[in-house]
Design an enzyme around this catalytic site. Sequence first.
Site, PDB file in Angstrom:
ATOM      1  N   TYR A   1       0.828  -1.200   0.000  1.00  0.00           N
ATOM      2  CA  TYR A   1       0.000   0.000   0.000  1.00  0.00           C
ATOM      3  C   TYR A   1       0.862   1.248   0.000  1.00  0.00           C
ATOM      4  O   TYR A   1       2.029   1.230   0.389  1.00  0.00           O
ATOM      5  CB  TYR A   1      -1.002   0.013   1.159  1.00  0.00           C
ATOM      6  CG  TYR A   1      -0.496   0.330   2.543  1.00  0.00           C
ATOM      7  CD1 TYR A   1      -0.581   1.624   3.053  1.00  0.00           C
ATOM      8  CD2 TYR A   1      -0.004  -0.678   3.371  1.00  0.00           C
ATOM      9  CE1 TYR A   1      -0.169   1.912   4.346  1.00  0.00           C
ATOM     10  CE2 TYR A   1       0.409  -0.395   4.667  1.00  0.00           C
ATOM     11  CZ  TYR A   1       0.326   0.893   5.146  1.00  0.00           C
ATOM     12  OH  TYR A   1       0.740   1.181   6.419  1.00  0.00           O
TER      13      TYR A   1
ATOM     14  N   ASP B   1      -0.731   0.339  17.547  1.00  0.00           N
ATOM     15  CA  ASP B   1      -0.045  -0.952  17.630  1.00  0.00           C
ATOM     16  C   ASP B   1       1.017  -0.924  18.724  1.00  0.00           C
ATOM     17  O   ASP B   1       1.186  -1.889  19.474  1.00  0.00           O
ATOM     18  CB  ASP B   1       0.608  -1.291  16.292  1.00  0.00           C
ATOM     19  CG  ASP B   1      -0.370  -1.231  15.138  1.00  0.00           C
ATOM     20  OD1 ASP B   1      -1.559  -1.517  15.359  1.00  0.00           O
ATOM     21  OD2 ASP B   1       0.053  -0.893  14.019  1.00  0.00           O
TER      22      ASP B   1
END
Length: 368
Positions: free
Chosen positions: A104, A277
């Site tokens: 991406y 995260d």
Amino acid sequence: MTATGPRTAPDVVEVVDVVALGESMVTFLPSRPGPLADVPSFERAIGGAESNTACVLAAAGHPARWISAVGQDGFGDHLVRTIGEYGVDVSYVRRDPHRPTGVYFRTAGDRATDAHEVAYYRAGSAASAMTPHTVDLAAARAARVLHLSGITAALSAGCLDLLRELTARRPGRPLVSFDVNHRPGLWRDSAAHGPEVLLELARGADIVFVGEDEAREAWGLRDAAAVREALPEPEVLVVKQGGRGATAYGPDGTSAGAAVFAPSLDVDVVAAVGAGDAFAAGFLSATLRALPVRDRLRHGHLAAAAALTTSGDLAAPPARDLADRLAALDDPAWGRLRLGPGWTETDTAGAHPDAGHADRAEEEGRTP
């Protein structure tokens, strides 16, 4: 050595602190700000919620394993090699000769703004073909903590079956950690209703991470207490409340009133990516060390601050002794902390010039 298919040999699987299962992709970061159409070049990196968490935990000294599937291509080579270089066990990553590794591209802007663009090329990826039959379930469960996210469930029906298998409450399973990670765009073409699936999976987990904003978007829940009322099953529920802080419920009960709040830190943000995260990694690290709930939240904030003060999706966490000293500050000193680029490089003597006032606040907060 990476696997080319599901393991059937009766191998003895080493038990690690954390197994993280999910897709990682090669990320292309822009060479300058602006719309994707105007960016002339990109720098290659890696990105994936679960692998990010595994890398931060490994950097913090925890044995960690990443389980996924990548293509038998150069991008897959790059992912496996790079994540392995963080000290993560990648021996159970499946190499798929028929499907590609996902990639991406994104702009340099903050993800929270309308100017942010991201272009995913992950449809039909190797990881989207994961099922309970292609993943070594014994290796996934050979951990003190198994970390999952809602992103995986959105990739395909097979991936959803896999997460349902791993979140099923069975005797002897590891502690299951689940980061909701509601991504509406990933569910657009799915036959399943994303918010309902995410609530179902969260109810099967032992530790759940969810942003107050995404809980409002997905489930229409107004605040952290309402999230706890909707999710009484997890032993620990962490509701992230943006710049205000985070609230943890449990592990001493399911009452909505059994809450611990830890305010966020004042951070000079370089790039608002990877912080969620990293927060999960900091919280799980402190959980593995059986620290008090307040300190688990603070370790989450410190790991998130490390990600926010560097570019890219991944950042090395602060050294454990530094993180422990900062997490132990009294409330006024914690509130005075301001962290900028380079603060994680502060040595134990507190001499680093870019510490972002971490050491001064520590001195002010220390009991004589």
